[in-house]
Design an enzyme around this catalytic site. Structure first.
Site, PDB file in Angstrom:
ATOM      1  N   ARG A 217      11.525  -7.011   6.179  1.00 23.65           N
ATOM      2  CA  ARG A 217      11.632  -5.560   6.024  1.00 23.65           C
ATOM      3  C   ARG A 217      12.623  -4.966   7.028  1.00 23.65           C
ATOM      4  NH1 ARG A 217       6.078  -2.341   5.478  1.00 23.65           N
ATOM      5  NH2 ARG A 217       5.627  -3.074   7.583  1.00 23.65           N
TER       6      ARG A 217
ATOM      7  N   ARG B 267      10.887  -3.077  12.348  1.00 23.83           N
ATOM      8  CA  ARG B 267       9.740  -2.455  13.024  1.00 23.83           C
ATOM      9  C   ARG B 267       9.232  -3.409  14.096  1.00 23.83           C
ATOM     10  NH1 ARG B 267       5.167  -0.356   8.901  1.00 23.83           N
ATOM     11  NH2 ARG B 267       3.805  -1.436  10.352  1.00 23.83           N
TER      12      ARG B 267
ATOM     13  N   ARG C  94      -1.423  -9.579  12.988  1.00 25.73           N
ATOM     14  CA  ARG C  94      -1.921  -8.478  12.149  1.00 25.73           C
ATOM     15  C   ARG C  94      -2.727  -9.018  10.968  1.00 25.73           C
ATOM     16  NH1 ARG C  94       3.344  -5.469  10.726  1.00 25.73           N
ATOM     17  NH2 ARG C  94       2.087  -3.948   9.612  1.00 25.73           N
TER      18      ARG C  94
ATOM     19  N   ARG D  74     -10.427   0.532   8.489  1.00 30.41           N
ATOM     20  CA  ARG D  74      -9.967  -0.830   8.800  1.00 30.41           C
ATOM     21  C   ARG D  74     -11.123  -1.708   9.269  1.00 30.41           C
ATOM     22  NH1 ARG D  74      -4.431  -0.126   8.661  1.00 30.41           N
ATOM     23  NH2 ARG D  74      -3.262  -1.642   9.864  1.00 30.41           N
TER      24      ARG D  74
ATOM     25  N   LYS E  61       0.841  -1.215   0.000  1.00 30.22           N
ATOM     26  CA  LYS E  61       0.000   0.000   0.000  1.00 30.22           C
ATOM     27  C   LYS E  61       0.870   1.256   0.000  1.00 30.22           C
ATOM     28  CE  LYS E  61      -2.494  -0.838   3.750  1.00 30.22           C
ATOM     29  NZ  LYS E  61      -2.088  -2.153   4.250  1.00 30.22           N
TER      30      LYS E  61
HETATM   31  P1  AMP Z   1      -0.138  -0.137   9.253  1.00 29.71           P
HETATM   32  O1  AMP Z   1       1.140   0.641   9.133  1.00 29.71           O
HETATM   33  O2  AMP Z   1      -1.264   0.424   8.407  1.00 29.71           O
HETATM   34  O3  AMP Z   1       0.054  -1.617   9.053  1.00 29.71           O
HETATM   35  O4  AMP Z   1      -0.654   0.060  10.767  1.00 29.71           O
HETATM   36  C1  AMP Z   1       0.133  -0.334  11.875  1.00 29.71           C
HETATM   37  C2  AMP Z   1      -0.768  -0.441  13.104  1.00 29.71           C
HETATM   38  O5  AMP Z   1      -1.374   0.829  13.392  1.00 29.71           O
HETATM   39  C3  AMP Z   1      -1.926  -1.412  12.997  1.00 29.71           C
HETATM   40  O6  AMP Z   1      -1.532  -2.754  13.282  1.00 29.71           O
HETATM   41  C4  AMP Z   1      -2.894  -0.851  14.056  1.00 29.71           C
HETATM   42  O7  AMP Z   1      -2.466  -1.173  15.366  1.00 29.71           O
HETATM   43  C5  AMP Z   1      -2.705   0.658  13.893  1.00 29.71           C
HETATM   44  N1  AMP Z   1      -3.659   1.235  12.917  1.00 29.71           N
HETATM   45  C6  AMP Z   1      -3.365   1.798  11.709  1.00 29.71           C
HETATM   46  N2  AMP Z   1      -4.479   2.218  11.083  1.00 29.71           N
HETATM   47  C7  AMP Z   1      -5.512   1.911  11.908  1.00 29.71           C
HETATM   48  C8  AMP Z   1      -6.937   2.070  11.828  1.00 29.71           C
HETATM   49  N3  AMP Z   1      -7.527   2.628  10.755  1.00 29.71           N
HETATM   50  N4  AMP Z   1      -7.688   1.630  12.875  1.00 29.71           N
HETATM   51  C9  AMP Z   1      -7.120   1.077  13.959  1.00 29.71           C
HETATM   52  N5  AMP Z   1      -5.786   0.878  14.090  1.00 29.71           N
HETATM   53  C10 AMP Z   1      -4.974   1.291  13.086  1.00 29.71           C
END
Ligand code: AMP
Length: 222
Positions: free
Chosen positions: A133, A166, A177, A94, A19
């Site tokens: 990563r 990370r 996740r 999400r 993404k």
């Molecule tokens: P990402 O970088 O998009 O994979 O997000 C990393 C983490 O941030 C996720 O595993 C969630 O803990 C949190 N997060 C990101 N976007 C959201 C969202 N829209 N709603 C809830 N938690 C989020």
């Protein structure tokens, strides 16, 4: 102005589906505002803000942060980003509550979502992408030990900074996740499918091929 400049696009895809890379391409090609909730939350943690402190525990475990926190954050950013221009929403919505809330937010400013784009990638590729990563602590450059390793192990090619993993890219948290994603996102995919806004793209090949496929989808939008 070319077609796509005002588009409001939602990127849906498992963690590691690309993404972020696709958003960078779209941002440059169509001059869009990129709103990535994961990046905003990581910045909040780094800056030790109240939001960061609240979100950190959930993120470390691979869980979603509470809806009210994330919805307020998105609302603020949408206002900041210039509501008349085009958007890429990356990592939001999400779950179905967030999807409905987003429609309301846009409705209030006379806007709507143009397309929800689901990036489809086989899970075994995702796991390699995520657990492999590495990020440079100094300049943020991204590497992958399986697909694009640095010349010297753990050292950035660009600035010689140290590379780190990370803390939510470990095998256990990645599994979690992926589980959390499927549980929450399936209804979101259906939500946009019902509204005839869903498009799918193969994200398992190279970033360039995915980008070209997406550009074609955008050019073909009504
Ligand atoms: P990402 O970088 O998009 O994979 O997000 C990393 C983490 O941030 C996720 O595993 C969630 O803990 C949190 N997060 C990101 N976007 C959201 C969202 N829209 N709603 C809830 N938690 C989020």
């Amino acid at each position: 102005m070319t077609k796509g400049n005002n588009i409001k696009v939602i990127l849906l895809g498992l963690p590691g589906s690309g993404k972020g890379t696709l958003a960078d391409f779209l941002k440059k090609k169509y001059d869009l505002f990129h709103l990535a909730t994961g990046n905003l939350l990581r910045a909040a943690i780094q800056n030790n803000t109240p939001l960061g402190k609240e979100a950190e525990g959930y993120m470390k475990k691979g869980e979603l942060v509470p809806d009210n926190l994330i919805i307020n954050l998105v609302k603020e950013e949408i206002t900041k980003g210039g509501k008349d221009g085009g958007f890429i929403l990356d990592g939001f919505p999400r779950n179905i509550i967030q999807a409905e809330k987003l429609d309301k937010m846009f409705e209030e400013v006379g806007q709507s979502v143009d397309m929800a784009l689901e990036i489809i990638v086989p899970e075994e590729i995702l796991i390699q992408r995520l657990t492999g990563r590495r990020t440079c602590a100094k300049c943020g450059a991204l590497y992958n030990i399986h697909f694009s390793p640095p010349d010297v192990e753990n050292v950035c090619n660009e600035c010689q900074g140290e590379l780190f993993v990370r803390n939510d890219d470990t095998v256990e948290v990645v599994d979690k996740r992926i589980d959390v994603y499927w549980k929450n996102i399936s209804p979101v995919v259906e939500y946009y499918r019902t509204k005839n806004l869903l498009k799918e793209v193969n994200g398992g090949s190279s970033a360039g091929e995915t980008a070209a496929d997406v550009a074609k989808i955008i050019e073909e939008l009504p």
